[in-house]
Design a protein around this motif. Structure first.
Motif, PDB file in Angstrom:
ATOM      1  N   ALA A 196     -16.696  12.956 -24.558  1.00 36.80           N
ATOM      2  CA  ALA A 196     -17.923  13.538 -24.013  1.00 36.80           C
ATOM      3  C   ALA A 196     -19.062  12.526 -24.043  1.00 36.80           C
ATOM      4  O   ALA A 196     -19.839  12.425 -23.092  1.00 36.80           O
ATOM      5  CB  ALA A 196     -18.301  14.791 -24.789  1.00 36.80           C
ATOM      6  N   ALA A 197     -19.154  11.757 -25.120  1.00 36.56           N
ATOM      7  CA  ALA A 197     -20.198  10.738 -25.225  1.00 36.56           C
ATOM      8  C   ALA A 197     -19.986   9.645 -24.183  1.00 36.56           C
ATOM      9  O   ALA A 197     -20.945   9.188 -23.552  1.00 36.56           O
ATOM     10  CB  ALA A 197     -20.207  10.140 -26.627  1.00 36.56           C
ATOM     11  N   GLU A 198     -18.745   9.247 -24.001  1.00 39.20           N
ATOM     12  CA  GLU A 198     -18.433   8.220 -23.001  1.00 39.20           C
ATOM     13  C   GLU A 198     -18.770   8.715 -21.596  1.00 39.20           C
ATOM     14  O   GLU A 198     -19.327   7.976 -20.781  1.00 39.20           O
ATOM     15  CB  GLU A 198     -16.957   7.843 -23.086  1.00 39.20           C
TER      16      GLU A 198
ATOM     17  N   LYS B 228     -21.516   7.185 -18.955  1.00 38.87           N
ATOM     18  CA  LYS B 228     -21.088   6.850 -17.591  1.00 38.87           C
ATOM     19  C   LYS B 228     -21.989   7.516 -16.562  1.00 38.87           C
ATOM     20  O   LYS B 228     -22.439   6.878 -15.611  1.00 38.87           O
ATOM     21  CB  LYS B 228     -19.638   7.305 -17.401  1.00 38.87           C
ATOM     22  N   LYS B 229     -22.287   8.812 -16.757  1.00 37.96           N
ATOM     23  CA  LYS B 229     -23.154   9.532 -15.814  1.00 37.96           C
ATOM     24  C   LYS B 229     -24.556   8.945 -15.803  1.00 37.96           C
ATOM     25  O   LYS B 229     -25.172   8.831 -14.747  1.00 37.96           O
ATOM     26  CB  LYS B 229     -23.220  11.022 -16.181  1.00 37.96           C
TER      27      LYS B 229
ATOM     28  N   PHE C  47     -27.959   3.463 -11.574  1.00 34.37           N
ATOM     29  CA  PHE C  47     -27.458   2.532 -10.565  1.00 34.37           C
ATOM     30  C   PHE C  47     -27.777   3.025  -9.155  1.00 34.37           C
ATOM     31  O   PHE C  47     -28.326   2.294  -8.331  1.00 34.37           O
ATOM     32  CB  PHE C  47     -25.947   2.349 -10.739  1.00 34.37           C
ATOM     33  N   PHE C  48     -27.451   4.281  -8.870  1.00 32.11           N
ATOM     34  CA  PHE C  48     -27.634   4.808  -7.525  1.00 32.11           C
ATOM     35  C   PHE C  48     -29.083   5.162  -7.224  1.00 32.11           C
ATOM     36  O   PHE C  48     -29.513   5.089  -6.074  1.00 32.11           O
ATOM     37  CB  PHE C  48     -26.732   6.015  -7.283  1.00 32.11           C
TER      38      PHE C  48
ATOM     39  N   ALA D  80     -11.570   4.702  -3.257  1.00 34.66           N
ATOM     40  CA  ALA D  80     -12.097   4.602  -4.621  1.00 34.66           C
ATOM     41  C   ALA D  80     -12.734   5.943  -4.961  1.00 34.66           C
ATOM     42  O   ALA D  80     -13.938   6.145  -4.783  1.00 34.66           O
ATOM     43  CB  ALA D  80     -13.100   3.463  -4.725  1.00 34.66           C
ATOM     44  N   GLU D  81     -11.915   6.870  -5.436  1.00 34.55           N
ATOM     45  CA  GLU D  81     -12.332   8.261  -5.603  1.00 34.55           C
ATOM     46  C   GLU D  81     -13.521   8.430  -6.559  1.00 34.55           C
ATOM     47  O   GLU D  81     -14.436   9.191  -6.265  1.00 34.55           O
ATOM     48  CB  GLU D  81     -11.147   9.118  -6.076  1.00 34.55           C
ATOM     49  N   GLU D  82     -13.509   7.746  -7.688  1.00 36.37           N
ATOM     50  CA  GLU D  82     -14.614   7.905  -8.639  1.00 36.37           C
ATOM     51  C   GLU D  82     -15.920   7.376  -8.068  1.00 36.37           C
ATOM     52  O   GLU D  82     -16.973   7.988  -8.230  1.00 36.37           O
ATOM     53  CB  GLU D  82     -14.293   7.218  -9.964  1.00 36.37           C
ATOM     54  N   LEU D  83     -15.862   6.238  -7.385  1.00 36.31           N
ATOM     55  CA  LEU D  83     -17.057   5.685  -6.755  1.00 36.31           C
ATOM     56  C   LEU D  83     -17.532   6.586  -5.625  1.00 36.31           C
ATOM     57  O   LEU D  83     -18.742   6.822  -5.479  1.00 36.31           O
ATOM     58  CB  LEU D  83     -16.781   4.273  -6.233  1.00 36.31           C
ATOM     59  N   LEU D  84     -16.611   7.108  -4.858  1.00 34.58           N
ATOM     60  CA  LEU D  84     -16.963   8.020  -3.774  1.00 34.58           C
ATOM     61  C   LEU D  84     -17.617   9.283  -4.323  1.00 34.58           C
ATOM     62  O   LEU D  84     -18.659   9.723  -3.825  1.00 34.58           O
ATOM     63  CB  LEU D  84     -15.731   8.377  -2.943  1.00 34.58           C
TER      64      LEU D  84
END
Length: 112
Positions: free
Chosen positions: A28-30, A34-35, A41-42, A62-66
Motif C-alpha cells: 500500500a505504501a509503495e 507511485k500514485k 509527473f503528469f 504499455a498498460e500502466e502508463l496508459l
C-alpha cells in the motif's frame, strides 16, 4: 544451463536481502508513492505532451502508463462544462441549437 549439463542438480542462486518487507502495508505504501509520483509527473505536463504520451502508451501496449496518463486526462476534464470540454479538446460543435437541445433533454442526467 541444466540442459547443457553445465551444472549438476540445479542452478545455484546467491542469498540476497530484499529492500522492501513484504505484506499489505508495504504494498500500500509503495502504491501511494507511485500514485504521488505519477500525479507530479503528469501535472507538470502540457496538454499536448500528455496526449502524445497517451498515444505512445496505447501504441506500445504499455498498460500502466496508459492507465496513469488517461487518469490524468480524466482528472483534467472532471468538472468542466460541455463548452469548456469542447475548447479543451479542440472540438467543433456540429449540432444546431435545436439538435443540441434535444440531446440535452434525452440525456439530462449527463448535464447535471
Amino acid at each position: 544451463m541444466i540442459d547443457d549439463d553445465c551444472v549438476e542438480g540445479g542452478v545455484p542462486l546467491p542469498n540476497f536481502i530484499t529492500t522492501t518487507s513484504g505484506g499489505a502495508a508495504a504494498a500500500a505504501a509503495e502504491e501511494a508513492v507511485k500514485k504521488e509520483f505519477e500525479k507530479g509527473f503528469f501535472d507538470k505536463m502540457a496538454k499536448e505532451a500528455l496526449f502524445d504520451v497517451i498515444l505512445a502508451a496505447n501504441y506500445l501496449h504499455a498498460e500502466e502508463l496508459l492507465d496513469a496518463s488517461m487518469q490524468c486526462a480524466a482528472d483534467r476534464a472532471r468538472g468542466k462544462t460541455v463548452p469548456e470540454l469542447r475548447e479543451y479538446f479542440g472540438l467543433v460543435n456540429n449540432f444546431t441549437p435545436e439538435e443540441e437541445e434535444e440531446i440535452r433533454k434525452e440525456n439530462s442526467w449527463a448535464f447535471d
